[in-house]
Design a protein around this motif. Structure first.
Motif, mmCIF file in Angstrom:
data_model
loop_
_atom_site.group_PDB
_atom_site.id
_atom_site.type_symbol
_atom_site.label_atom_id
_atom_site.label_comp_id
_atom_site.label_asym_id
_atom_site.label_seq_id
_atom_site.Cartn_x
_atom_site.Cartn_y
_atom_site.Cartn_z
ATOM 1 N N SER A 54 0.825 -1.219 0.000
ATOM 2 C CA SER A 54 0.000 0.000 0.000
ATOM 3 C C SER A 54 0.851 1.257 0.000
ATOM 4 O O SER A 54 0.320 2.354 0.185
ATOM 5 C CB SER A 54 -0.931 0.009 1.209
ATOM 6 N N HIS A 55 2.166 1.090 -0.184
ATOM 7 C CA HIS A 55 3.079 2.240 -0.222
ATOM 8 C C HIS A 55 3.006 3.034 1.081
ATOM 9 O O HIS A 55 2.860 4.266 1.085
ATOM 10 C CB HIS A 55 2.773 3.141 -1.420
ATOM 11 N N ASP A 56 3.104 2.311 2.220
ATOM 12 C CA ASP A 56 3.088 2.919 3.552
ATOM 13 C C ASP A 56 1.828 3.733 3.794
ATOM 14 O O ASP A 56 1.872 4.880 4.274
ATOM 15 C CB ASP A 56 4.328 3.797 3.763
ATOM 16 N N ASN A 57 0.703 3.133 3.505
ATOM 17 C CA ASN A 57 -0.578 3.780 3.803
ATOM 18 C C ASN A 57 -0.642 4.110 5.289
ATOM 19 O O ASN A 57 -0.330 3.269 6.132
ATOM 20 C CB ASN A 57 -1.717 2.842 3.410
ATOM 21 N N PRO A 58 -1.054 5.329 5.672
ATOM 22 C CA PRO A 58 -1.059 5.734 7.094
ATOM 23 C C PRO A 58 -1.849 4.800 7.997
ATOM 24 O O PRO A 58 -1.440 4.549 9.136
ATOM 25 C CB PRO A 58 -1.683 7.132 7.052
ATOM 26 N N LEU A 59 -2.967 4.278 7.529
ATOM 27 C CA LEU A 59 -3.758 3.404 8.375
ATOM 28 C C LEU A 59 -3.002 2.118 8.674
ATOM 29 O O LEU A 59 -3.073 1.585 9.799
ATOM 30 C CB LEU A 59 -5.094 3.090 7.699
ATOM 31 N N CYS A 60 -2.260 1.604 7.708
ATOM 32 C CA CYS A 60 -1.463 0.399 7.943
ATOM 33 C C CYS A 60 -0.387 0.662 8.998
ATOM 34 O O CYS A 60 -0.112 -0.188 9.859
ATOM 35 C CB CYS A 60 -0.808 -0.060 6.647
ATOM 36 N N ILE A 61 0.224 1.847 8.937
ATOM 37 C CA ILE A 61 1.241 2.198 9.931
ATOM 38 C C ILE A 61 0.626 2.264 11.320
ATOM 39 O O ILE A 61 1.185 1.764 12.305
ATOM 40 C CB ILE A 61 1.905 3.537 9.556
ATOM 41 N N LEU A 62 -0.553 2.862 11.415
ATOM 42 C CA LEU A 62 -1.231 2.974 12.699
ATOM 43 C C LEU A 62 -1.564 1.599 13.273
ATOM 44 O O LEU A 62 -1.376 1.323 14.457
ATOM 45 C CB LEU A 62 -2.505 3.798 12.547
ATOM 46 N N LEU A 63 -2.060 0.704 12.400
ATOM 47 C CA LEU A 63 -2.410 -0.625 12.871
ATOM 48 C C LEU A 63 -1.195 -1.357 13.423
ATOM 49 O O LEU A 63 -1.297 -2.134 14.389
ATOM 50 C CB LEU A 63 -3.032 -1.444 11.737
ATOM 51 N N TYR A 133 -8.974 2.314 -1.204
ATOM 52 C CA TYR A 133 -8.899 2.922 0.133
ATOM 53 C C TYR A 133 -7.512 2.735 0.743
ATOM 54 O O TYR A 133 -6.973 3.636 1.387
ATOM 55 C CB TYR A 133 -9.965 2.299 1.031
ATOM 56 N N PHE A 134 -6.923 1.560 0.514
ATOM 57 C CA PHE A 134 -5.602 1.267 1.068
ATOM 58 C C PHE A 134 -4.481 1.549 0.065
ATOM 59 O O PHE A 134 -3.358 1.081 0.251
ATOM 60 C CB PHE A 134 -5.544 -0.190 1.533
ATOM 61 N N THR A 135 -4.775 2.298 -0.980
ATOM 62 C CA THR A 135 -3.807 2.747 -1.992
ATOM 63 C C THR A 135 -2.966 1.592 -2.552
ATOM 64 O O THR A 135 -1.752 1.681 -2.674
ATOM 65 C CB THR A 135 -2.883 3.853 -1.435
ATOM 66 N N ILE A 136 -3.666 0.496 -2.913
ATOM 67 C CA ILE A 136 -3.013 -0.640 -3.571
ATOM 68 C C ILE A 136 -3.362 -0.574 -5.056
ATOM 69 O O ILE A 136 -4.532 -0.651 -5.419
ATOM 70 C CB ILE A 136 -3.485 -1.975 -2.969
ATOM 71 N N ASP A 137 -2.362 -0.419 -5.891
ATOM 72 C CA ASP A 137 -2.635 -0.161 -7.313
ATOM 73 C C ASP A 137 -2.381 -1.370 -8.216
ATOM 74 O O ASP A 137 -2.384 -1.243 -9.441
ATOM 75 C CB ASP A 137 -1.802 1.027 -7.801
ATOM 76 N N SER A 138 -2.164 -2.546 -7.641
ATOM 77 C CA SER A 138 -1.826 -3.713 -8.463
ATOM 78 C C SER A 138 -3.036 -4.542 -8.864
ATOM 79 O O SER A 138 -2.918 -5.444 -9.700
ATOM 80 C CB SER A 138 -0.835 -4.609 -7.706
ATOM 81 N N LEU A 139 -4.224 -4.267 -8.278
ATOM 82 C CA LEU A 139 -5.364 -5.153 -8.487
ATOM 83 C C LEU A 139 -5.786 -5.222 -9.951
ATOM 84 O O LEU A 139 -5.997 -6.308 -10.496
ATOM 85 C CB LEU A 139 -6.543 -4.717 -7.623
ATOM 86 N N ALA A 140 -5.939 -4.072 -10.616
ATOM 87 C CA ALA A 140 -6.449 -4.061 -11.990
ATOM 88 C C ALA A 140 -5.564 -4.893 -12.915
ATOM 89 O O ALA A 140 -6.052 -5.708 -13.710
ATOM 90 C CB ALA A 140 -6.554 -2.622 -12.499
ATOM 91 N N ALA A 141 -4.235 -4.726 -12.785
ATOM 92 C CA ALA A 141 -3.321 -5.478 -13.640
ATOM 93 C C ALA A 141 -3.389 -6.965 -13.323
ATOM 94 O O ALA A 141 -3.350 -7.818 -14.226
ATOM 95 C CB ALA A 141 -1.896 -4.957 -13.466
#
Length: 650
Positions: A54-63, A133-141
């Motif tokens: 997620s390229h260091d998404n803030p919510l992931c860091i918080l979790l 929401y979690f800024t993951i951009d690999s799904l479409a590909a």
């Protein structure tokens, strides 16, 4: 500070403050989370992977880091045993799918993509929202790649193929004066023992007898006379009256109670004579070639014959239509080039057929659609498909769009009708076929199937009766390369619209004449295609075969010679040839093999704005040449005026 799960306080997340684990031990291998009211115990290693993708998404860091002692700034819940959980305001099921995707990647996606049902598509859409929401951009590909992999694995059934020993041809020949006037159907070729045979006994009831129950590609041509259109409830005096030429089956193999009923129509096509004076139509008939290709189902014992159209042009005076055609024909010594019936057995089950659906409205106030609306054609294919995914289908939400589920080459056969809109300033009005990717990029744009360049009709057409309205038919026979999820449509532009004649339901209670069939060809099928242009009143060829961009171009069956004026065969084979040539090139087009005419097409003079139909079976040997010759030119030059497409018989 903590609250119960039922009334969790959701406050602003501030990750810039010092962080500690929610639990007393921030190095615990398990992170405790409440996702939308559902408790989740997630491995820390999996959340670390989520943070990375997620390229260091803030919510992931918080979790992962917790919120130190600033509990008032972090929404949390507390279990009965005192476990404190960070609250995440997301859908728990979608969050679970997100974690599965993060851990297993494309392997997890395969199950959803492969099932392709409503629930799976809904889960994929929700997963897409979570990835956003979690800024993951690999799904479409990843979904695209998995789709391509599954497309190769899914069993779409057996692709269509045609065999060199699986066809029958019957054509006209001089030397017999009878119903058809000066010729009879006794020029036989192909495998006439297993497919069909000539009817040599009761020739008043059919020209050939079907020997094998099967699904067939029927290619038909009949030189005949344009008739006036029959409006509803007018002009019919007998059950088999029809304004169009047609293939009929005689009912000697079925039970019937009506002794006056002679035959049943199974396919039909035609053109109209719009001149108002009946005497003019009678003494100076407009000749044309009624021809089409269509998928049909036939049973052993069916007796097939051809019928000329009658409409209200036949007055009962003078010789039969067949005799008139023979006496006025442009091709008196070559009846087999314009009068033929070819049955090609279809092997495999990857085929679909649609009819054009009628718009709401009566003839005097009819709709003017600019896109063909399709409906699934009822059929009785003799090689029915088991319950496997369809290679092509109508779009779930748009019946003007046909979607291809399986990438590959498709043989298209069918025809559509068009006319001009009322009270419209016509400028390059036309009807054409378009194949585009799901995103709209053109893959295949046909030449103008029907075109009205600069044509207009004086006066207000609102009060013009139905039989005076202009209706023009054109073939849409072609070979295309369709990508997965590509979309096919037939559209009208520039003041043209889709005509309602021959649609379903048909007010004439006749077999519909507007249809489209798509047959997916095997990956091993040998196909070829050439675009035709007009240069200095001569037809020029250029290879134009669509293909998978990641694959090499298929080996050609021909090469272009004589500066584009002819095709030279590179192999020995028998081929199905389908093609068309725009009306405004010439009134008559002839296909020549080594200089000898093998097919003629004549459009209805002053009345036809559709395309020449150039469809047949040809037997070529290495070094043979093919070319198109024209009679009575209507233009000197033009690009994209037509095409010839070939499918080699196995």
């Amino acid at each position: 500070m903590s609250v119960n799960a039922s009334n969790a306080k959701k406050r602003r997340l501030d990750i810039n403050k010092p962080n500690h684990a929610v639990n007393s031990n921030n190095s615990s291998p398990i992170v405790y989370i409440n996702v939308g009211g559902a408790n989740r115990n997630v491995r820390r290693s999996l959340l670390i992977k989520l943070r990375q993708v997620s390229h260091d998404n803030p919510l992931c860091i918080l979790l992962l880091q917790g919120a130190h002692h600033h509990w008032s700034d972090v929404p949390t819940t507390t279990d009965r045993d005192g476990t404190v959980r960070i609250y995440v305001d997301r859908n728990p099921d979608a969050f679970d799918d997100l974690l599965e995707y993060v851990e297993y990647g494309k392997e997890f996606l395969k199950s959803m993509v492969k099932s392709n049902d409503d629930e799976a598509r809904y889960r994929l859409r929700k997963l897409g929202l979570e990835c956003d929401y979690f800024t993951i951009d690999s799904l479409a590909a990843d979904v695209d790649e998995v789709t391509r992999q599954i497309d190769d694995d899914v069993d779409f059934g057996e692709p269509v193929s045609f065999r060199s020993d699986g066809w029958f041809s019957m054509a006209g020949q001089l030397g017999h004066r009878g119903f058809n006037g000066g010729w009879r159907w006794n020029n036989i070729s192909g495998n006439n023992r297993s497919i069909a045979s000539q009817n040599t006994f009761d020739t008043d009831f059919g020209d050939c007898v079907v020997e094998t129950t099967a699904t067939y590609l029927l290619i038909f041509s009949l030189h005949t006379i344009a008739t006036a259109a029959l409006p509803p409830n007018r002009g019919y005096t007998h059950d088999d009256d029809d304004e169009f030429s047609r293939i009929v089956v005689y009912p000697d193999v079925m039970t019937r109670s009506d002794s006056d009923f002679s035959c049943y129509t199974i396919a039909r096509c035609g053109a109209f004579d719009y001149r108002s004076d009946e005497e003019t139509r009678r003494i100076d008939p407009l000749l044309y070639t009624a021809s089409f290709a269509e998928l049909i189902s036939l049973r052993k014992g069916n007796k097939l014959g051809s019928k000329h159209g009658t409409g209200i042009a036949k007055t009962g005076r003078g010789p039969p239509i067949g005799a008139v055609v023979t006496s006025r024909s442009e091709f008196p010594d070559k009846p087999e080039c314009v009068h033929f019936m070819k049955l090609i057995r279809v092997f495999g089950d990857n085929m679909e057929k649609w009819n054009v659906k009628r718009e709401e409205g009566e003839y005097h106030n009819i709709a003017e659609p600019t896109r063909v609306k399709w409906m699934v054609c009822r059929n009785d294919w003799t090689n029915p498909r088991s319950k496997v995914p369809r290679c092509a289908h109508l779009d779930d939400e748009d019946n003007t769009t046909i979607r291809f589920q399986k990438a590959g080459y498709y043989l298209l056969v069918g025809r559509v009708a068009g006319r001009l809109k009322k009270n419209y300033s016509y400028a390059n009005a036309a009807i054409k076929l378009e194949l585009r990717t799901n995103g709209g990029t053109p893959l295949h744009i046909s030449h103008k199937l029907i075109s009205y360049p600069g044509v207009s009709f004086p006066g207000d057409q609102d009060d013009v009766p139905y039989d005076k309205r202009r209706v023009d038919y054109s073939p849409i026979d072609d070979v295309i390369y369709a990508e997965r999820e590509s979309c096919l449509r037939v559209v009208a532009t520039g003041g043209a619209c889709i005509a309602q004649h021959g649609t379903v339901p048909d007010s004439f209670d006749k077999i519909p004449t507007q249809s489209l069939s798509a047959m997916r060809l095997a990956s091993s099928a040998r196909v070829d295609r050439y675009q035709m242009s007009l240069v200095d009143a001569s037809v020029k060829f250029e290879r134009a075969l669509g293909k998978d961009e990641s694959a090499s171009e298929p080996e050609p069956l021909f090469r272009v010679i004589r500066e584009g004026a002819a095709l030279e065969a590179l192999v020995d084979c028998q081929c199905i040839l389908v093609g068309s040539l725009a009306y405004n090139v010439a009134e008559i087009a002839s296909l020549r093999l080594n200089g000898n005419s093998i097919l003629h097409s004549q459009l209805c003079k002053e009345s036809g704005y559709g395309s020449h139909n150039i469809s047949t079976i040809i037997h070529i040997e290495r070094g043979d040449s093919l070319q198109i010759s024209l009679i009575r030119f209507l233009a000197d030059s033009g690009n994209n005026m037509g095409h010839l497409a070939f499918v080699a018989l196995e």
